[in-house]
Design an enzyme around this catalytic site. Structure first.
Site, PDB file in Angstrom:
ATOM      1  N   GLU A  33     -19.666  27.275   0.092  1.00 24.91           N
ATOM      2  CA  GLU A  33     -20.392  26.426  -0.839  1.00 24.91           C
ATOM      3  C   GLU A  33     -21.588  25.855  -0.064  1.00 24.91           C
ATOM      4  O   GLU A  33     -21.408  25.315   1.028  1.00 24.91           O
ATOM      5  CB  GLU A  33     -19.491  25.281  -1.330  1.00 24.91           C
ATOM      6  CG  GLU A  33     -20.217  24.449  -2.359  1.00 24.91           C
ATOM      7  CD  GLU A  33     -19.443  23.224  -2.837  1.00 24.91           C
ATOM      8  OE1 GLU A  33     -18.259  23.056  -2.480  1.00 24.91           O
ATOM      9  OE2 GLU A  33     -20.067  22.435  -3.565  1.00 24.91           O
ATOM     10  N   ARG A  52      -6.011  27.510   7.999  1.00 23.90           N
ATOM     11  CA  ARG A  52      -7.279  26.908   8.397  1.00 23.90           C
ATOM     12  C   ARG A  52      -7.288  26.617   9.868  1.00 23.90           C
ATOM     13  O   ARG A  52      -6.294  26.145  10.419  1.00 23.90           O
ATOM     14  CB  ARG A  52      -7.340  25.536   7.714  1.00 23.90           C
ATOM     15  CG  ARG A  52      -8.309  25.360   6.649  1.00 23.90           C
ATOM     16  CD  ARG A  52      -8.245  23.923   6.154  1.00 23.90           C
ATOM     17  NE  ARG A  52      -9.594  23.409   6.124  1.00 23.90           N
ATOM     18  CZ  ARG A  52     -10.476  23.779   5.209  1.00 23.90           C
ATOM     19  NH1 ARG A  52     -10.149  24.629   4.269  1.00 23.90           N
ATOM     20  NH2 ARG A  52     -11.696  23.309   5.246  1.00 23.90           N
ATOM     21  N   LYS A  82     -16.977  19.736   6.111  1.00 28.69           N
ATOM     22  CA  LYS A  82     -18.414  19.527   5.895  1.00 28.69           C
ATOM     23  C   LYS A  82     -18.695  18.109   5.431  1.00 28.69           C
ATOM     24  O   LYS A  82     -19.703  17.517   5.791  1.00 28.69           O
ATOM     25  CB  LYS A  82     -18.929  20.515   4.838  1.00 28.69           C
ATOM     26  CG  LYS A  82     -19.209  21.888   5.397  1.00 28.69           C
ATOM     27  CD  LYS A  82     -19.781  22.792   4.315  1.00 28.69           C
ATOM     28  CE  LYS A  82     -18.715  23.628   3.700  1.00 28.69           C
ATOM     29  NZ  LYS A  82     -19.066  24.311   2.489  1.00 28.69           N
TER      30      LYS A  82
HETATM   31  P1  ATP Z   1     -15.146  22.177   4.087  1.00 26.30           P
HETATM   32  O1  ATP Z   1     -13.897  21.424   3.765  1.00 26.30           O
HETATM   33  O2  ATP Z   1     -15.585  22.029   5.484  1.00 26.30           O
HETATM   34  O3  ATP Z   1     -16.256  21.957   3.097  1.00 26.30           O
HETATM   35  P2  ATP Z   1     -14.536  24.490   2.629  1.00 26.30           P
HETATM   36  O4  ATP Z   1     -13.310  25.307   2.718  1.00 26.30           O
HETATM   37  O5  ATP Z   1     -14.715  23.632   1.442  1.00 26.30           O
HETATM   38  O6  ATP Z   1     -14.703  23.697   3.957  1.00 26.30           O
HETATM   39  P3  ATP Z   1     -16.355  26.540   1.936  1.00 26.30           P
HETATM   40  O7  ATP Z   1     -17.823  26.505   2.058  1.00 26.30           O
HETATM   41  O8  ATP Z   1     -15.769  26.513   0.578  1.00 26.30           O
HETATM   42  O9  ATP Z   1     -15.825  25.351   2.799  1.00 26.30           O
HETATM   43  O10 ATP Z   1     -15.717  27.717   2.781  1.00 26.30           O
HETATM   44  C1  ATP Z   1     -16.177  29.032   2.848  1.00 26.30           C
HETATM   45  C2  ATP Z   1     -15.082  29.877   3.423  1.00 26.30           C
HETATM   46  O11 ATP Z   1     -14.754  29.445   4.745  1.00 26.30           O
HETATM   47  C3  ATP Z   1     -13.823  29.777   2.585  1.00 26.30           C
HETATM   48  O12 ATP Z   1     -13.285  31.061   2.397  1.00 26.30           O
HETATM   49  C4  ATP Z   1     -12.930  28.905   3.410  1.00 26.30           C
HETATM   50  O13 ATP Z   1     -11.584  29.190   3.178  1.00 26.30           O
HETATM   51  C5  ATP Z   1     -13.362  29.216   4.838  1.00 26.30           C
HETATM   52  N1  ATP Z   1     -13.098  28.084   5.716  1.00 26.30           N
HETATM   53  C6  ATP Z   1     -13.569  26.820   5.580  1.00 26.30           C
HETATM   54  N2  ATP Z   1     -13.067  26.016   6.527  1.00 26.30           N
HETATM   55  C7  ATP Z   1     -12.257  26.781   7.287  1.00 26.30           C
HETATM   56  C8  ATP Z   1     -11.434  26.524   8.434  1.00 26.30           C
HETATM   57  N3  ATP Z   1     -11.349  25.315   8.974  1.00 26.30           N
HETATM   58  N4  ATP Z   1     -10.737  27.558   8.949  1.00 26.30           N
HETATM   59  C9  ATP Z   1     -10.832  28.778   8.421  1.00 26.30           C
HETATM   60  N5  ATP Z   1     -11.576  29.088   7.356  1.00 26.30           N
HETATM   61  C10 ATP Z   1     -12.284  28.109   6.779  1.00 26.30           C
HETATM   62 MG    MG Z   2     -15.383  23.323  -0.279  1.00 29.76          MG
END
Ligand code: ATP
Ligand code: MG
Length: 556
Positions: free
Chosen positions: A35, A261, A271
């Site tokens: 995102e 994760r 983020k």
């Molecule tokens: P955040 O909570 O930091 O915003 P998110 O999962 O909401 O993380 P996205 O931008 O939706 O962030 O993530 C893009 C991809 O990266 C998704 O497939 C997500 O599962 C993966 N991802 C995000 N954070 C992690 C993590 N800590 N470990 C492994 N994969 C991750």
């Molecule tokens: Mg997210």
């Protein structure tokens, strides 16, 4: 890219190998779906290496897709940074980047289809009422009083939602699944809400926006994704993912698989929280070298290969993936060891006069930039009457087994002579401000006669050394899990309470003249001090600025 670079033997690889062997798929298609609401962090690096890595290993394809359904938090700056980070990590997405917003019209049409089939309805419960109707993990929910509207009525209302006839938040579109479902994600999830927010790509065209689960499943299917990989918190959303794809007229049905994760101790992988550090000015920006963002780690001097090695080491599984910072730093260090040329630099200089320096007799030598990589070349290491050593390489009262310099003791200057400390000059406070040393001229490139000199220290000629700014970093946080510390009432404390006040120190250092020829992002080992990189933004050849990437040994 080399197929060996990626995590092996994990359960997702087994699934893919079975799917290829059975002929279910001829070629795999994965996607990395961030995102654009912030910069990517170390957790995303893991997900990037997984998705792009699988495409590499199985000669498949990987899309980059921006999951841009929450316009208030998203921006073009984040889109740009994400593309830059993925490219920098060494990966190339298939074709052009995709955007969930490219599918808004398709998503809307599928919603119309669901309404016509009696599988979606326009609801008018507000957020609070919806919570009450939702039930709990142990109690079923209740049907909304609006659930039994006719398809015609729903269609009319939904079209008018799109047309902007209703205020924000006054209506939603929900799937008609089952308010008593054991899995709360199936209790008539909302798939559209009214939000009048400017979208970074579609502008003000839409005032209704689709929700994540609905959008994600359909976007995957539109792109013919074969294996849709996400983190474990989406496991309980998988039935909804499948429900959506089973109830719309679309041919492909990607399969979702979840992995754990990555969490990094002494750091933060969210983020939203990283954004808080930026907004509250605890760091200089998303790319501050202390940030666990890809842009920050890049600026700190981490290499793409180092991050890929780290991702391979942490592996892919469903069990908890909490990793010590040393694992990350170890991978980065290991990769830099062979790729970085070496220089000498002095962070806290102590002046030495070489009393018997003789411009005809005393010689300089050239030295290789790397002891095991001849191809990196050599440079001259000039000696002069005045030199600098590191203050802590001299001790007036040395501890036992001291191998560095002390009064009356000897030490070898790296790539040069053995010297002996004859005299110490102190100021009125008794601080050592200068040493007078003699050179043993019979030790250039050979061992001293009749005695052993074990210590070798780095040094610089005072007249040749150039000035540089050097930034030294420590952990950004003082506790392992800054976002999981609770107060006496059991509430989470604000993680910014645990910021390390000493996370950055700037020193004025001396360095070999080569520093005045370097471009930004040049990586060097400073002998005995660690790995350093010229700052991506602040460095110029005239005013060198180095960031310490990592020390030579584990620091914690
Ligand atoms: P955040 O909570 O930091 O915003 P998110 O999962 O909401 O993380 P996205 O931008 O939706 O962030 O993530 C893009 C991809 O990266 C998704 O497939 C997500 O599962 C993966 N991802 C995000 N954070 C992690 C993590 N800590 N470990 C492994 N994969 C991750
Ligand atoms: Mg997210």
């Amino acid at each position: 890219m080399n197929k060996e670079e990626f995590a092996d033997n994990h359960f997702i690889r087994t699934i893919i190998e079975d799917d290829l062997a059975s002929g279910k798929h001829q070629q795999i298609q994965t996607r990395f779906p961030p995102e654009p609401n912030g910069y990517l962090h170390i957790g995303h690096a893991k997900s990037i290496c997984l998705n792009f890595g699988l495409a590499t290993v199985y000669d498949g394809l990987c899309n980059l897709r921006f999951d841009d359904t929450n316009p208030e938090k998203e921006s073009d700056e984040y889109v740009r940074s994400i593309k830059e980070d993925v490219t920098w990590m060494g990966f190339q997405w298939q074709g052009e980047p995709h955007f969930a917003s490219d599918y808004f019209e398709d998503l809307y049409q599928y919603a119309i289809g669901l309404i016509q089939a009696g599988k979606a309805y326009v609801d008018e419960l507000n957020a609070e009422e919806m919570r009450q109707y939702r039930g709990t993990l142990t109690e079923p929910g209740k049907n909304s009083p609006y659930r039994d509207r006719t398809p015609e009525e729903n269609l009319d209302l939904f079209q008018r939602m799109r047309a902007g006839e209703f205020p924000d938040g006054s209506k939603t579109l929900r799937l008609k699944i089952d308010m008593a479902a054991g899995n709360v994600n199936l209790r008539d999830p909302v798939i559209y809400r009214i939000r009048r927010v400017h979208h970074h790509r579609t502008g003000d065209k839409w005032c209704i926006y689709p929700m994540y689960d609905y959008t994600h499943a359909i976007s995957d299917a539109i792109e013919n994704i074969t294996h849709s990989l996400c983190t474990l918190e989406f496991e309980s959303h998988r039935p909804l993912y499948d429900w959506v794809l089973d109830n719309i007229p679309i041919q492909t049905h990607p399969r979702q698989y979840e992995f754990s994760r990555l969490e990094l101790l002494y750091s933060i992988t969210s983020k939203r929280k990283l954004n808080q550090l930026v907004v509250e000015n605890h760091v200089s920006g998303w790319d501050d070298p202390r940030m666990p963002t890809i842009a920050g780690m890049r600026r700190r001097g981490y290499t793409p290969a180092g991050l890929r090695l780290f991702s391979k080491r942490v592996g892919i599984s469903k069990s908890e993936n909490v990793v010590d910072m040393n694992v990350l730093e170890g991978a980065v260090r290991e990769e830099l060891e062979n790729s970085s040329p070496r220089l000498m630099a002095i962070l806290s200089p102590l002046k030495i006069e070489l009393t018997n320096f003789d411009e005809f007799l005393t010689q300089s030598r050239s030295a290789p930039f790397h002891p095991h990589h001849e191809e990196m070349g050599e440079r001259n290491v000039p000696i002069a009457r005045h030199i600098y050593i590191e203050q802590d390489d001299f001790a007036l009262e040395p501890p036992p087994k001291w191998q560095r310099l002390t009064v009356g003791g000897e030490v070898r200057l790296r790539y040069s002579y053995v010297i002996k400390c004859e005299e110490v000059v102190t100021d009125e406070m008794g601080n050592v401000i200068e040493l007078k040393c003699s050179i043993d001229h019979d030790t250039l490139g050979k061992k001293p006669e009749g005695r052993k000199v074990k210590g070798v220290i780095h040094w610089l000629s005072a007249e040749h050394a150039v000035h540089a700014t050097v930034r030294l970093y420590e952990r950004l946080f003082t506790v392992e899990r800054p976002d999981a510390v609770r107060d006496e009432n059991g509430e989470y404390k604000n993680f910014t309470e645990f910021l390390n006040p000493h996370s950055v120190t700037e020193v004025s250092a001396l360095i070999e003249p080569v520093a005045n020829t370097l471009a930004p992002e040049a990586r060097y080992q400073f002998e005995r001090l660690g790995y350093f990189v010229t700052d991506r933004y602040d460095h110029t050849p005239e005013k060198p600025v180095f960031n310490r990437t990592v020390g030579l040994k584990e620091s914690f």
